[in-house]
Write a protein that holds these residues in place. Structure first.
Motif, PDB file in Angstrom:
ATOM      1  N   SER A   1       0.793  -1.037   0.056  1.00  0.00           N
ATOM      2  CA  SER A   1       0.136   0.146  -0.143  1.00  0.00           C
ATOM      3  C   SER A   1       0.960   1.197  -0.084  1.00  0.00           C
ATOM      4  O   SER A   1       1.777   1.277   0.577  1.00  0.00           O
ATOM      5  N   GLN A   2       0.417   2.191  -0.590  1.00  0.00           N
ATOM      6  CA  GLN A   2       1.115   3.440  -0.952  1.00  0.00           C
ATOM      7  C   GLN A   2       0.162   4.481  -1.121  1.00  0.00           C
ATOM      8  O   GLN A   2      -0.458   4.281  -1.806  1.00  0.00           O
ATOM      9  N   GLN A   3       0.613   5.736  -0.532  1.00  0.00           N
ATOM     10  CA  GLN A   3      -0.411   6.758  -0.705  1.00  0.00           C
ATOM     11  C   GLN A   3       0.310   7.991  -0.441  1.00  0.00           C
ATOM     12  O   GLN A   3       1.462   8.033  -0.214  1.00  0.00           O
ATOM     13  N   PHE A   4      -0.441   8.955  -1.234  1.00  0.00           N
ATOM     14  CA  PHE A   4       0.298  10.261  -1.081  1.00  0.00           C
ATOM     15  C   PHE A   4      -0.822  11.613  -1.118  1.00  0.00           C
ATOM     16  O   PHE A   4      -1.784  11.236  -2.076  1.00  0.00           O
ATOM     17  N   ALA A   5      -0.785  12.554  -0.261  1.00  0.00           N
ATOM     18  CA  ALA A   5      -1.710  13.576  -0.129  1.00  0.00           C
ATOM     19  C   ALA A   5      -0.753  14.585  -0.585  1.00  0.00           C
ATOM     20  O   ALA A   5       0.065  15.090  -0.360  1.00  0.00           O
ATOM     21  N   SER A   6      -1.191  15.323  -1.995  1.00  0.00           N
ATOM     22  CA  SER A   6      -0.339  16.323  -2.534  1.00  0.00           C
ATOM     23  C   SER A   6      -0.768  17.762  -2.016  1.00  0.00           C
ATOM     24  O   SER A   6      -1.984  18.014  -1.850  1.00  0.00           O
ATOM     25  N   PRO A   7       0.146  18.446  -1.331  1.00  0.00           N
ATOM     26  CA  PRO A   7      -0.190  19.650  -0.724  1.00  0.00           C
ATOM     27  C   PRO A   7      -0.381  20.559  -2.059  1.00  0.00           C
ATOM     28  O   PRO A   7      -0.994  21.699  -1.495  1.00  0.00           O
ATOM     29  N   ASP A   8      -0.022  20.379  -3.000  1.00  0.00           N
ATOM     30  CA  ASP A   8      -0.047  21.380  -4.121  1.00  0.00           C
ATOM     31  C   ASP A   8      -1.460  21.533  -4.646  1.00  0.00           C
ATOM     32  O   ASP A   8      -2.010  22.541  -4.982  1.00  0.00           O
ATOM     33  N   THR A   9      -2.221  20.341  -5.100  1.00  0.00           N
ATOM     34  CA  THR A   9      -3.265  20.141  -5.725  1.00  0.00           C
ATOM     35  C   THR A   9      -4.463  19.726  -4.629  1.00  0.00           C
ATOM     36  O   THR A   9      -5.689  19.929  -5.019  1.00  0.00           O
ATOM     37  N   GLY A  10      -4.078  19.352  -3.298  1.00  0.00           N
ATOM     38  CA  GLY A  10      -5.347  18.967  -2.462  1.00  0.00           C
ATOM     39  C   GLY A  10      -5.809  17.512  -3.003  1.00  0.00           C
ATOM     40  O   GLY A  10      -6.848  17.166  -2.277  1.00  0.00           O
ATOM     41  N   ARG A  11      -4.953  16.906  -3.811  1.00  0.00           N
ATOM     42  CA  ARG A  11      -5.530  15.282  -4.264  1.00  0.00           C
ATOM     43  C   ARG A  11      -4.912  14.434  -3.414  1.00  0.00           C
ATOM     44  O   ARG A  11      -3.902  14.443  -2.842  1.00  0.00           O
ATOM     45  N   PHE A  12      -5.742  13.305  -3.121  1.00  0.00           N
ATOM     46  CA  PHE A  12      -5.127  12.084  -2.598  1.00  0.00           C
ATOM     47  C   PHE A  12      -4.918  10.867  -3.410  1.00  0.00           C
ATOM     48  O   PHE A  12      -5.912  10.725  -4.166  1.00  0.00           O
ATOM     49  N   PHE A  13      -3.819  10.265  -3.298  1.00  0.00           N
ATOM     50  CA  PHE A  13      -3.564   9.293  -4.569  1.00  0.00           C
ATOM     51  C   PHE A  13      -3.197   8.090  -3.462  1.00  0.00           C
ATOM     52  O   PHE A  13      -2.640   7.759  -2.647  1.00  0.00           O
ATOM     53  N   MET A  14      -3.556   6.718  -4.016  1.00  0.00           N
ATOM     54  CA  MET A  14      -3.133   5.595  -3.449  1.00  0.00           C
ATOM     55  C   MET A  14      -3.270   4.332  -4.418  1.00  0.00           C
ATOM     56  O   MET A  14      -3.810   4.232  -5.549  1.00  0.00           O
ATOM     57  N   ARG A  15      -2.521   3.478  -4.134  1.00  0.00           N
ATOM     58  CA  ARG A  15      -2.026   2.096  -4.774  1.00  0.00           C
ATOM     59  C   ARG A  15      -2.162   1.124  -3.792  1.00  0.00           C
ATOM     60  O   ARG A  15      -1.251   1.117  -2.837  1.00  0.00           O
ATOM     61  N   LEU A  16      -2.908   0.071  -4.037  1.00  0.00           N
ATOM     62  CA  LEU A  16      -2.968  -1.066  -3.174  1.00  0.00           C
ATOM     63  C   LEU A  16      -2.560  -2.247  -3.917  1.00  0.00           C
ATOM     64  O   LEU A  16      -3.160  -2.421  -4.861  1.00  0.00           O
ATOM     65  N   GLN A  17      -2.086  -3.135  -3.400  1.00  0.00           N
ATOM     66  CA  GLN A  17      -1.955  -4.703  -3.865  1.00  0.00           C
ATOM     67  C   GLN A  17      -2.715  -5.620  -3.107  1.00  0.00           C
ATOM     68  O   GLN A  17      -2.698  -5.582  -1.783  1.00  0.00           O
ATOM     69  N   ILE A  18      -3.588  -6.322  -3.437  1.00  0.00           N
ATOM     70  CA  ILE A  18      -4.659  -7.027  -2.741  1.00  0.00           C
ATOM     71  C   ILE A  18      -4.839  -8.431  -3.064  1.00  0.00           C
ATOM     72  O   ILE A  18      -4.764  -8.735  -4.314  1.00  0.00           O
ATOM     73  N   ALA A  19      -4.447  -9.192  -2.337  1.00  0.00           N
ATOM     74  CA  ALA A  19      -4.574 -10.799  -2.221  1.00  0.00           C
ATOM     75  C   ALA A  19      -5.803 -11.003  -2.024  1.00  0.00           C
ATOM     76  O   ALA A  19      -6.517 -10.894  -0.827  1.00  0.00           O
ATOM     77  N   SER A  20      -6.797 -11.814  -2.980  1.00  0.00           N
ATOM     78  CA  SER A  20      -7.899 -12.178  -2.528  1.00  0.00           C
ATOM     79  C   SER A  20      -8.303 -13.439  -3.298  1.00  0.00           C
ATOM     80  O   SER A  20      -7.996 -13.555  -4.654  1.00  0.00           O
ATOM     81  N   ASP A  21      -9.001 -14.326  -2.734  1.00  0.00           N
ATOM     82  CA  ASP A  21      -9.442 -15.476  -3.692  1.00  0.00           C
ATOM     83  C   ASP A  21     -11.159 -15.423  -4.087  1.00  0.00           C
ATOM     84  O   ASP A  21     -11.727 -16.195  -4.387  1.00  0.00           O
ATOM     85  N   THR A  22     -11.377 -14.150  -3.922  1.00  0.00           N
ATOM     86  CA  THR A  22     -12.968 -14.049  -4.113  1.00  0.00           C
ATOM     87  C   THR A  22     -13.365 -13.308  -5.632  1.00  0.00           C
ATOM     88  O   THR A  22     -14.447 -13.394  -5.919  1.00  0.00           O
ATOM     89  N   GLY A  23     -12.119 -13.032  -6.212  1.00  0.00           N
ATOM     90  CA  GLY A  23     -12.563 -12.424  -7.738  1.00  0.00           C
ATOM     91  C   GLY A  23     -12.816 -11.131  -7.807  1.00  0.00           C
ATOM     92  O   GLY A  23     -13.010 -10.378  -6.763  1.00  0.00           O
ATOM     93  N   ARG A  24     -12.981 -10.508  -9.076  1.00  0.00           N
ATOM     94  CA  ARG A  24     -13.227  -9.174  -9.471  1.00  0.00           C
ATOM     95  C   ARG A  24     -14.448  -8.766  -8.782  1.00  0.00           C
ATOM     96  O   ARG A  24     -14.540  -7.978  -8.307  1.00  0.00           O
TER      97      ARG A  24
END
Lengths: 309, 309, 309, 309
Positions: free
Chosen positions: A62-85
């Motif tokens: 998991s990685q995230q970043f809140a941009s002080p310049d634009t006020g935007r929030f960004f996130m990237r997750l890798q998720i292990a799951s056996d339940t499917g899309r």
């Protein structure tokens, strides 16, 4: 138009999308990549992680970043799951709705369908195709297009179709760009790579490919924009030369930067040597940018990029 | 005016100079550095090495470069000799005459008399003085001048006199620059280092210090010239930031580059963090440039430098 | 046995050699590379430069090094001359005799005849052949030999003959090494490159190829010798991984180092990712070592190398 | 013993701790750093982020890593909150209990109380104190201890008390180490830095300082362990030298690595020059390691470190 495999795999997440993939098995693959962007406010992480838990997923990266310049929030997750899309999409849908998330869910490691545009220079094309073939670059390349025939043998050796069209006048250029757009459509292209394609794209093509077209600039921007940067670097007597991989925008050489690198040079290096040295840098910077893009590690934050390495 | 120690040690080589140092012992030091520049033509190396042999010298280190851009030839020799300066100068004089050499002969390792100009920022001044004191930087610093009093304690801790004068208006600036020229004269200064001295020098001072004044530019030139480069770098979203040490000319930020370096940064770095990261780069680039200058490793080739590392 | 082109071009310099090349034109090529090594003593540079002047040559590049460890003197000269090899050799012969020089004279830029040994890994082989073909690597490769057939297509695509022989037992290994020596002889091989050839050479083969066989070690020596260095690096939690190009000696992984590089890694990198990241480093270090060797920039000083970059 | 400020600020999070800080204002500072480690299992992120939301906190930075080697999960959060420590601790307590978290909550930017041990070499001590004083290094240094008096002036110039004790025999060594432990206790030391302290610590002291004692090793480990690594590097003819900052364990030079760097060297560099070049690397690696530690960015994963940069 029938749905393509790429669309199935990389479709934006949302309530309406979930039902479009009835045939997709619900138990594989077991690792997913979720990226999201929205206006920053409290509770996003909790809500998203709650949806993941509800879908019996485990967040492995998991990685995230809140941009002080634009006020935007960004996130990237890798998720292990056996339940499917479907299960993941279903659980995420209300969170997406509530926070106005721009979300994308994709199977981890799925190769991105990539169109390469080239000219005469072989180094970047060779580097990309070699590493794709070695299994180190998560792209698949259904076609290389070029405005010269020079690289046909190289491309075909790697088992990739090659299509060349001259671009000697405005009409030919328009025809070439039309062919690019047709190829993007016909091959479900998710990424266009300008691998030392020495033509300036029209504003219309830039617009059509916004956010999914990467160029390698043969210089450490913002120094030495424009023609013959190695000669400029030589005249200026710089001690380092570099290259820049960036998104293409209609503002030439000014698109959001994805990756840069430099290497040391000396007074004794000729312009030709600088160019040769620079080409190694170009290969590496372009390859890293393409890899990160293909792994959903590159997000746009206004004129800057967020890179979740 | 009586001759100073610096002039004695670093005097240009020539027939008239030899006799000016009657008191210098002829057997020490045993290692000399000879640099020379001239129009390139055959036979220079043979003639110079012949003169060295004639003076019972042994060449222990030699570097040369013929510039295709300017047609100039550059050479740096280290010579072990027990015959002293007079013998070397005597043997070299006819060669200097014949080839029109710009030659300089110096005792290897002799510290260069260096004036440091500073403002409020401590990092470069501290780095230079610390390494000078540790014996790793072959300079001696008779004086630090600044347009603020901020660094007095730091400088005086290192045992170096500190002189501050305000530069708040044109008249004060003129007075400061006059004081600089007086200090250069009074202390036999061979090198002036702008260690984050945040004032633009007048064209007259640039001219007076041509070829012996080094500045550290807080950017990887030619990108981000001018004010607040770290803010510019942040807005542009660059992935590398760097610094540049260069000779000062009246063309601001455009003097011949001596050394550059860069370091990797990320989207999450604030402007303040970029500045802090950049300061380490500034210290290192400036220190390397000063070291090389003090070792006679930096020669001017038009707008470029030849660095004999 | 008739003399080969390689021998003609790269023959050691000496009185007896000069007359062996009667057919070689005396006016081309116009640039020569002269390397020499001998016991250090005064007068060498003067004597050599005198011989060059006598043969109407102009020294365009010169590097030298006197090794304090071994007392040896090393020199590399580039000489522009329109008088040809015979004149240069004739002028140099008495100097070679007088100082006991180990000298080698070669046409600048002449491709070195290179045999590549490989196994299954493609990255170094591909990198070498691609850059050779692009004209950036001054070698010619008459043959690639491997103990697996995996790389046949890749090698043949580059127009190079490929010969594979299994090495599954001692007898096969002996046969393979005999075939190597035959190929070295038959193709006038000047350099053997182990491009991730995963077999240990016999002491006999090491001896036979001494000083002309380069290996790429997949580690930043002397750390992580032996098998599976990337696993070792992972377990140790290092923050940098690197590679080493070195001359092959019978002392495994301990031959003189030619080039090393490293790159930064993080705690999140798996062993497989470290390996992949390391492969780029291997390509670059090996290519640099091969380039420098082919340009006569690598000289041996006991267990160390002198690199005249 | 009364509670110290450091304990107040950095106390482990838990139900019993919350009530120990009755006097701490509940509204400042507004940014907190939370680190946690536990056995990896689903739901941790959701539970932790839920507790943060419950305490009206906003997660502004988040990094996590699930170690495939050890099965451990690591996380670092920066939390903006106006409710103060008590509210955060109260909300986190049940999560800590449920998942068996090793958690630490700290005010972002709080300087860590740091004891520096030194010997005669000045470079690392000077670098740390200079950057601490410049406000770039979030540590406070109540004391520098050394086994020589050499650095007294330097340390006292920076306004830091200096205490030297000879370590010439086993008894003196024992006395020195006792004094270290007393100082750790008396000054609430959170971090001990061996800034080129050239003594081997006793196993007892290593044990007492486990996880909070950082050493700078003057080599790129695991190469060149032991004495005089620069001589070893010179003899081996390496082309890169580096340094390693690591946690101290009783297994000499084998503690978990925090940071490494390297720099390029050449055949002409003497052992003394390698040492000098290496010292810059040592300063930088040590300073980065100390900075990351002080920002709670370094977590232990068995014999490896997780670095949340």
């Amino acid at each position: 138009m029938p749905e393509t495999p790429a669309e199935k795999a990389a479709a934006p997440v949302g309530p309406t999308t979930a039902s479009q993939n009835p045939a997709e098995p619900t138990t594989a693959p077991t690792t997913w990549v979720l990226t999201l962007a929205c206006e920053d406010r409290p509770g996003i992480v909790h809500a998203v992680s709650g949806a993941v838990v509800a879908a019996r997923g485990n967040i492995t990266e998991s990685q995230q970043f809140a941009s002080p310049d634009t006020g935007r929030f960004f996130m990237r997750l890798q998720i292990a799951s056996d339940t499917g899309r479907d299960a993941l999409e279903g659980a995420l849908a209300p969170v997406i709705e509530r926070f106005g998330l721009e979300a994308s869910l994709d199977a981890a490691g799925r190769p991105r369908r990539t169109l390469i545009l080239a000219s005469k220079a072989a180094h970047c094309v060779s580097d990309l195709l070699f590493h794709q073939r070695s299994g180190h670059l998560p792209i698949e390349v259904p076609l290389v297009m070029a405005n010269h025939d020079t690289l046909r043998d190289l491309v075909e050796f790697h088992g990739v179709p090659f299509h060349s069209l001259p671009v000697a006048d405005p009409e030919q250029k328009e025809a070439f760009e039309s062919a690019v757009l047709e190829a993007v459509d016909a091959h479900d292209i998710e990424l266009v790579v300008l691998a030392r394609y020495m033509q300036i794209l029209s504003p219309e093509l830039c617009e059509a490919l916004a956010g999914r077209c990467i160029n390698i600039h043969h210089s450490f921007l913002p120094g030495f924009k424009g023609a013959n940067p190695y000669r400029q670097a030589h005249e200026r007597g710089v001690k380092l030369i570099g290259s820049t991989a960036h998104f293409v925008t209609s503002d030439l050489d000014e698109g959001p930067i994805i990756e840069q690198n430099v290497t040391r040079v000396e007074h004794s290096h000729s312009v030709a040597q600088l160019r040769e040295i620079g080409q190694d840098q170009e290969c590496l910077a372009l390859r890293r940018a393409v890899t990160w893009f293909a792994q959903s590690r590159v997000l746009l934050d206004g004129m800057r990029t967020v890179i979740f390495r």
